[in-house]
Design an enzyme around this catalytic site. Structure first.
Site, PDB file in Angstrom:
ATOM      1  N   TYR A   1      -2.612  -0.093   9.909  1.00 48.68           N
ATOM      2  CA  TYR A   1      -2.741  -0.688   8.572  1.00 48.68           C
ATOM      3  C   TYR A   1      -1.432  -0.547   7.808  1.00 48.68           C
ATOM      4  O   TYR A   1      -0.921  -1.515   7.231  1.00 48.68           O
ATOM      5  CB  TYR A   1      -3.877  -0.007   7.814  1.00 48.68           C
ATOM      6  CG  TYR A   1      -3.934  -0.383   6.350  1.00 48.68           C
ATOM      7  CD1 TYR A   1      -4.290  -1.669   5.967  1.00 48.68           C
ATOM      8  CD2 TYR A   1      -3.626   0.545   5.355  1.00 48.68           C
ATOM      9  CE1 TYR A   1      -4.340  -2.029   4.620  1.00 48.68           C
ATOM     10  CE2 TYR A   1      -3.675   0.202   4.019  1.00 48.68           C
ATOM     11  CZ  TYR A   1      -4.033  -1.094   3.653  1.00 48.68           C
ATOM     12  OH  TYR A   1      -4.067  -1.435   2.336  1.00 48.68           O
TER      13      TYR A   1
ATOM     14  N   SER B   1       0.832  -1.201   0.000  1.00 45.68           N
ATOM     15  CA  SER B   1       0.000   0.000   0.000  1.00 45.68           C
ATOM     16  C   SER B   1       0.867   1.252   0.000  1.00 45.68           C
ATOM     17  O   SER B   1       1.960   1.261   0.576  1.00 45.68           O
ATOM     18  CB  SER B   1      -0.897   0.008   1.235  1.00 45.68           C
ATOM     19  OG  SER B   1      -1.519   1.257   1.417  1.00 45.68           O
TER      20      SER B   1
END
Length: 332
Positions: A154, A129
């Protein structure tokens, strides 16, 4: 070639599985159908995929963070490569349910690495990501930049996945490619993403929440461009030749940004959604939310050079496609 695709009921996973089937590959898709967002949307993606490629797509519901369940589900199944896209997504939800991220993103990633190791899989492409860059001020983000100051759990789990992958590439010479996705959007997208939330609220006449008072920039990347990049990476595993790969590894492990190489102002995006909806938005201006970053912008030189990736869809073309799909899907 048969490919194992995790997160096959997800936004990117379903689109990648369909592209693989369209080009003649077969796909074994797995997904836990987690209720993080409505399961009906995931089931609809699977129905569309099965209808489009009934002879090339097979699906099993399994939680890949459960090692015993994963081994059982894959027993007797053969595949030559893995595209690991399943994960617990969302920066904001990681503030509410951190354990879900450790389970899906850390244990789940380790389990897929172990499957690849045990089977000596030819190549595993996995989802990272753009959030790994944290609050980096240097723009655009390049794969050579430091990524050791995450601002959300995350992001920390995705960076940990990259580090685990580097270890497996070193110890077991597994060819691995990690892709740092930049704000993927398009038809069949996720309900927790800004485009869906904004479109839903505008059409319903509700106010939209605009964080950092609209001073946000994102590298929005259309789903078709993402899929093309994922499949192209699958076809070109990093060589085990001690040469330096994108991201700095000298093992068979490459890291790439996969974005649109354009950082778009949030208020411009809202304007394009308004135009596509034919309605003005009611704006609720709010401060920056914890765990979020002000700007993302992908340097895609490495993936262009090595893979030939070239995004073609601007937000001026992509956003109306999403809104058109949204209205058709919901009948509004």
């Amino acid at each position: 070639m048969r490919v194992l695709v995790t997160g096959a009921a997800g936004f990117i996973g379903a689109a990648v599985a369909r592209r693989l089937c369209e080009r003649g590959d077969s796909v074994l898709g797995i997904d836990s159908l987690d209720p993080y967002y409505q399961v009906s949307l995931k089931e609809d993606r699977l129905r569309e995929l099965t209808a489009a490629a009934p002879d090339r797509f097979a699906f099993k519901q399994v939680d890949f963070s459960d090692w015993a369940a994963l081994q059982s589900a894959l027993e007797g199944e053969e595949f030559a490569a893995i595209i690991h896209l399943g994960a617990q997504a969302g920066v904001r939800y990681s503030l509410e349910n951190p354990h879900a991220y450790v389970s899906a993103n850390l244990m789940g990633h380790l389990n897929l690495l172990e499957i690849a190791r045990a089977r000596q899989t030819g190549h595993m492409v996995y989802a990272s990501s753009s959030s790994v860059y944290g609050g980096n001020d240097k723009l655009p983000f390049a794969v050579e930049d430091r990524a050791d100051h995450p601002v959300s759990l995350y992001a920390a789990t995705k960076r940990a996945d990259e580090l685990m992958s580097e270890t497996y590439a070193h110890l077991y010479r597994l060819p691995l490619t990690g892709l740092r996705f930049f704000t993927v959007y398009g038809p069949w997208g996720r309900p927790d993403m800004a485009l869906w939330l904004f479109t839903d609220a505008i059409l319903a006449g509700r106010p939209i929440k605009v964080f950092n008072h609209g001073e946000m920039w994102r590298d929005f990347t259309f789903i078709d461009d993402i899929v093309s990049g994922v499949v192209a990476c699958l076809d070109k595993p990093p060589a085990d030749d001690d040469s330096e790969k994108a991201g700095g590894s000298v093992k068979p492990h490459a890291l790439y940004n996969i974005g649109n190489h354009r950082s778009e102002h949030l208020m411009k995006v809202i304007g394009l959604i308004e135009d596509a909806c034919g309605k003005k938005a009611q704006l609720e201006m709010l401060p920056m939310q914890a765990g979020d970053v002000e700007k993302t912008y992908a340097d895609i030189d490495a993936i262009q050079r090595d893979i030939g990736y070239q995004p073609t869809t601007t937000i001026e073309h992509g956003i109306p496609q999403f809104v058109q799909w949204y209205r058709a899907y919901h009948g509004v």
